[in-house]
Design an enzyme around this catalytic site. Structure first.
Site, PDB file in Angstrom:
ATOM      1  N   THR A  95      -4.439   7.310   9.074  1.00 32.43           N
ATOM      2  CA  THR A  95      -4.410   6.180   8.149  1.00 32.43           C
ATOM      3  C   THR A  95      -5.879   5.645   8.330  1.00 32.43           C
ATOM      4  O   THR A  95      -6.617   5.858   9.127  1.00 32.43           O
ATOM      5  CB  THR A  95      -3.541   5.024   8.449  1.00 32.43           C
ATOM      6  OG1 THR A  95      -3.332   3.914   7.695  1.00 32.43           O
ATOM      7  CG2 THR A  95      -3.409   4.507   9.823  1.00 32.43           C
ATOM      8  N   GLY A  96      -6.397   4.925   7.117  1.00 28.57           N
ATOM      9  CA  GLY A  96      -7.503   4.480   7.133  1.00 28.57           C
ATOM     10  C   GLY A  96      -8.448   4.950   6.081  1.00 28.57           C
ATOM     11  O   GLY A  96      -7.838   5.387   5.138  1.00 28.57           O
TER      12      GLY A  96
ATOM     13  N   THR B 124      -0.610   2.901   4.750  1.00 28.16           N
ATOM     14  CA  THR B 124      -0.182   4.192   4.517  1.00 28.16           C
ATOM     15  C   THR B 124       0.775   4.547   5.686  1.00 28.16           C
ATOM     16  O   THR B 124       0.526   4.269   6.830  1.00 28.16           O
ATOM     17  CB  THR B 124      -1.316   5.112   4.571  1.00 28.16           C
ATOM     18  OG1 THR B 124      -2.309   5.081   3.638  1.00 28.16           O
ATOM     19  CG2 THR B 124      -0.955   6.762   4.650  1.00 28.16           C
TER      20      THR B 124
ATOM     21  N   SER C  57       0.723  -1.007  -0.093  1.00 27.00           N
ATOM     22  CA  SER C  57       0.045   0.060  -0.330  1.00 27.00           C
ATOM     23  C   SER C  57       0.725   1.289   0.058  1.00 27.00           C
ATOM     24  O   SER C  57       0.369   2.271   0.284  1.00 27.00           O
ATOM     25  CB  SER C  57      -0.924   0.111   1.220  1.00 27.00           C
ATOM     26  OG  SER C  57      -2.144  -0.669   0.792  1.00 27.00           O
TER      27      SER C  57
HETATM   28  N1  ASP Z   1      -5.641   6.815   4.007  1.00 30.44           N
HETATM   29  C1  ASP Z   1      -5.373   5.921   2.865  1.00 30.44           C
HETATM   30  C2  ASP Z   1      -6.381   6.570   1.573  1.00 30.44           C
HETATM   31  O1  ASP Z   1      -7.504   6.424   2.054  1.00 30.44           O
HETATM   32  C3  ASP Z   1      -5.419   4.526   2.877  1.00 30.44           C
HETATM   33  C4  ASP Z   1      -5.106   3.778   4.215  1.00 30.44           C
HETATM   34  O2  ASP Z   1      -4.400   4.339   5.004  1.00 30.44           O
HETATM   35  O3  ASP Z   1      -5.117   2.618   4.268  1.00 30.44           O
HETATM   36  O4  ASP Z   1      -5.821   6.556   0.523  1.00 30.44           O
END
Ligand code: ASP
Length: 331
Positions: free
Chosen positions: A243-244, A192, A90
């Site tokens: 993150t998320g 992330t 990711s």
């Molecule tokens: N925040 C990131 C996004 O929405 C993804 C992640 O952190 O998993 O692109």
């Protein structure tokens, strides 16, 4: 007696409970609420990163900080380690592609003086964070996207490379068999890296870099390269990163919110808790998504909190690099 710290902690829990209709499913642990630091203690370099793989990023950043390097150089070098890791699906090379098979990367960086740079949906470049830094330092702009970002990167000497590894390609081909797209991130897909560093002068910098949601729509941009959402730093206060599910973080301008809460007296932990409460309040299907925040204040106190269990982060301070399990709302 209710100490100020306890009061603030309870206040944050109160807002979490209110946002969830009165129940906090898992209370926030006191254990990693704060790293006790006396207000008069000399500032020591520190690095904090999302997820346990942040340990490697912290190591790289701390090498620079220990040699008297700047928070900005350290944070860039730190996240670059993860961008270059093909196994991480990711971030950077090896990142999961969009539904059309294109690996499009988002990143941003913020310096202690408040300047910032960002790239969105950048293809073919292993280190989007470094392109974001060039945007900050070499252009009058903050954000470059897509082809424009690529053109700029090439003009700055970055090399075009294939970012779709065999492994990611295979996983994408597997996904195509059903092509089920639900913009929900489960814990396994949260990769992330958001990172904040403090150098020996107490200067604070931050960076955030990701390939975003796996199999996203072409052109989708999440929170990570959006200053204030995926990352925010205020040299007088501290820094935060998210993150998320980016769509949920953006609604609450999450990282900016965390920093503003710290400005108003919250500890980093309480600020993360309250920001998650705000995210939850604005996202009715919050039980299906994950969002986590990390934060550090000017005193070197740290915190981390998420909607679901499973979020962790790495803190390197006082000579020790360690993974901390973030506290959470839902088991
Ligand atoms: N925040 C990131 C996004 O929405 C993804 C992640 O952190 O998993 O692109």
């Amino acid at each position: 007696m209710v100490t100020r710290r306890k009061f603030l902690h309870q206040t944050a829990l109160g807002s979490v409970a209110a946002a969830m209709g009165g129940t906090v499913l898992s209370s926030c642990s006191e254990a990693n609420t704060e790293t006790p630091v006396s207000t008069n203690a000399p500032i020591k370099p520190l690095a904090i990163s999302t997820w346990d793989f942040g340990m490697k990023a912290n190591d790289a950043a701390m090498k620079i900080l220990d040699n008297g390097g700047s928070a900005l150089d350290a944070v860039e070098a730190g996240v670059m380690v993860i961008e270059a890791d093909e196994k991480n699906t990711s971030v950077g090379i090896g990142g999961a592609p969009d539904r059309d098979g294109r690996v499009t990367l988002d990143a941003c960086i913020m310096a202690p003086d408040g300047s910032c740079g960002s790239v969105c949906a950048l293809e073919y470049i292993v280190h989007p964070v470094s392109v974001a830094r060039r945007v900050m330092e070499k252009t009058p702009h903050v954000i470059l996207v897509g082809d424009g970002a690529l053109e700029f990167a090439l003009s700055q000497g970055f090399k075009k490379e294939n970012l779709l590894t065999e492994e990611s390609k295979k996983a994408w081909e597997e996904w195509k068999k059903t092509s089920k797209y639900k913009p929900v991130i489960n814990v396994e897909m949260h990769d992330t890296i958001g990172m904040i560093t403090i150098d020996k002068n107490g200067e604070i910098a931050g960076a955030c870099t990701t390939s975003g949601l796996a199999y996203k729509m072409q052109g989708r941009v999440g929170d990570s390269p959006i200053i204030g959402a995926g990352l925010y730093v205020d040299n007088e206060v501290g820094g935060a990163a998210a993150t998320g599910l980016g769509e949920a973080v953006i609604r609450a301008v999450g990282s900016f919110l965390v920093v503003e809460l710290m400005r108003n007296g919250r500890s980093p932990q309480a600020a993360c808790e309250e920001a998650v409460a705000r995210v939850v309040k604005k996202y009715k299907d919050y039980k299906d998504i994950q969002v986590g925040f990390i934060a550090v204040n000017k005193k070197g106190q740290t915190g981390g909190f998420s909607i679901h269990k499973g979020f962790n982060y790495a803190v390197f301070s006082n000579g020790k690099n360690e993974v901390k399990e973030g506290t959470y709302l839902i088991e």
